[in-house]
Design an enzyme around this catalytic site. Sequence first.
Site, PDB file in Angstrom:
ATOM      1  N   GLN A  51      11.262  -3.739 -33.947  1.00  0.00           N
ATOM      2  CA  GLN A  51      10.564  -3.635 -35.220  1.00  0.00           C
ATOM      3  C   GLN A  51      11.359  -4.349 -36.320  1.00  0.00           C
ATOM      4  O   GLN A  51      12.491  -3.978 -36.608  1.00  0.00           O
ATOM      5  CB  GLN A  51      10.403  -2.151 -35.586  1.00  0.00           C
ATOM      6  CG  GLN A  51       9.952  -1.871 -37.016  1.00  0.00           C
ATOM      7  CD  GLN A  51       8.578  -2.410 -37.328  1.00  0.00           C
ATOM      8  OE1 GLN A  51       8.458  -3.480 -37.911  1.00  0.00           O
ATOM      9  NE2 GLN A  51       7.553  -1.690 -36.925  1.00  0.00           N
ATOM     10  N   SER A  67      -5.794   9.337 -45.754  1.00  0.00           N
ATOM     11  CA  SER A  67      -6.986   8.792 -45.114  1.00  0.00           C
ATOM     12  C   SER A  67      -7.131   9.322 -43.690  1.00  0.00           C
ATOM     13  O   SER A  67      -8.231   9.658 -43.237  1.00  0.00           O
ATOM     14  CB  SER A  67      -6.908   7.262 -45.108  1.00  0.00           C
ATOM     15  OG  SER A  67      -7.982   6.710 -44.368  1.00  0.00           O
ATOM     16  N   GLY A  72      -9.304  10.360 -39.722  1.00  0.00           N
ATOM     17  CA  GLY A  72      -8.689  10.098 -38.430  1.00  0.00           C
ATOM     18  C   GLY A  72      -8.139   8.676 -38.356  1.00  0.00           C
ATOM     19  O   GLY A  72      -8.171   7.924 -39.331  1.00  0.00           O
ATOM     20  N   GLY A  92       2.088  -0.849 -34.699  1.00  0.00           N
ATOM     21  CA  GLY A  92       1.369   0.236 -35.361  1.00  0.00           C
ATOM     22  C   GLY A  92       2.264   1.331 -35.908  1.00  0.00           C
ATOM     23  O   GLY A  92       1.863   2.491 -35.988  1.00  0.00           O
ATOM     24  N   GLU A  93       3.484   0.978 -36.348  1.00  0.00           N
ATOM     25  CA  GLU A  93       4.415   2.011 -36.791  1.00  0.00           C
ATOM     26  C   GLU A  93       3.944   2.727 -38.055  1.00  0.00           C
ATOM     27  O   GLU A  93       4.164   3.929 -38.209  1.00  0.00           O
ATOM     28  CB  GLU A  93       5.811   1.422 -37.019  1.00  0.00           C
ATOM     29  CG  GLU A  93       6.838   2.495 -37.378  1.00  0.00           C
ATOM     30  CD  GLU A  93       8.261   2.106 -37.054  1.00  0.00           C
ATOM     31  OE1 GLU A  93       9.157   2.830 -37.500  1.00  0.00           O
ATOM     32  OE2 GLU A  93       8.471   1.107 -36.357  1.00  0.00           O
ATOM     33  N   ARG A 130       0.995  -9.761 -40.800  1.00  0.00           N
ATOM     34  CA  ARG A 130       0.472  -8.803 -41.759  1.00  0.00           C
ATOM     35  C   ARG A 130       1.033  -9.050 -43.157  1.00  0.00           C
ATOM     36  O   ARG A 130       0.559  -8.489 -44.132  1.00  0.00           O
ATOM     37  CB  ARG A 130       0.776  -7.366 -41.312  1.00  0.00           C
ATOM     38  CG  ARG A 130      -0.038  -6.933 -40.110  1.00  0.00           C
ATOM     39  CD  ARG A 130       0.194  -5.472 -39.787  1.00  0.00           C
ATOM     40  NE  ARG A 130      -0.476  -5.098 -38.545  1.00  0.00           N
ATOM     41  CZ  ARG A 130      -1.750  -4.770 -38.451  1.00  0.00           C
ATOM     42  NH1 ARG A 130      -2.503  -4.795 -39.543  1.00  0.00           N
ATOM     43  NH2 ARG A 130      -2.283  -4.434 -37.296  1.00  0.00           N
TER      44      ARG A 130
END
Length: 287
Positions: A51, A67, A72, A92-93, A130
Site C-alpha cells: 500500500q 454512507s 452498505g 480497497g483500504e 485514483r
Amino acid sequence: MAAKNKKLGRGLDAIFGEGIENVLNDIEVPKGVSSSQTEISIKDIHTNPYQPRKTFKDDKIEELAASIREHGVFQPVLVRKSSVSGYELVAGERRLRASKLAGKKTIPAIVAEFDDRQMMEISLLENIQREDLSPIEEAEAYDKLIDKLDYTQEELSNRIGKSRVYVTNTLRLLKLPSEIRKMVNDGKLSSGHARCLIGLEENKAIELAEMAVKKNMTVRDLERLVSKKEKPLKEVKKDLYLENVRHIMEAKLNTAIEVTKNKITISYNGNDNLNDILEKLGCLEEH
C-alpha cells in the site's frame, strides 16, 4: 519485463462478474486471473504490504463510514488468500477502514489468485490512478514500480497516462531530506515548494522549508529566497607559485607575508622588527 497484461478499462465483468466495473476501473490485471466474489469477515483481512498511501484523512473515512452505515458497501474490496491465514488486501483500504469504523463485521470481497508481482502492480496502480496520494507517496509508488517491477520511466508514463517529464519530476522529490518529505505528506508544503529545495545542502534545505511553512510563503516567494541564498561565491583558487613565494619570504623574514596577484604585503611589529626586515632585504644603507 513480463508480457503486456490485458487492460480492464473495457469492463471488469469479463473476469470478475457483472456489476463491478468501477472496482478497479482502468487498472491492468493479468488475463485469466481466477476469482470469485463473496462476503468475508473483516477481522480475517490483513493489510496490504504494498500500500503506497501512508496517510488517510479521518474526515473522509468518517464520511465513507456514514454512507456505509446507511447504504452498505457498494464496491467489493479486492483480496487474495494469505499463505498463512485469512486474506491479504490488494485494493480497497479506505472501504475496509470505513467499514470497521461503521461497525461492520463482514465486507463484500473479490478473492483473486494474484502472485506477489501482480498484487504489487495492481495495488500501486490502483492508488496512483485514483489520484489521492500525496506527492511523496506518489513518487514512492513510481519508484517501487520501477525498482521492483522493472518498469522504465517511459513504460510507467504510458501506463498511468502522465508525461515522462511529470514522472521524472515526481521521482526527484525522493531526493529531499526525510524532514521535508514529511512536511509534504502532512500537507504543510506543496510539491512546488519541495521542488525548489531539491539539490540544496540538507541543512539549508530544511531551514528554508521550515521558514516557508512558518511564514506561509508562496512557491514564488521560496524560489526568490532560494535564488538569493544560492548565488555562487567566486571560488578563490590559490596560485601554487605565489603560495611557494609566500612560504620562502616568511621563512627568510620571520614575519607574516601575503602574496596576491601583483601585490606583496609584509607585516611587522614595531620599528625594531621593521628595521630587522629591511636589513634582511638589504634595504638599509651601511655606514
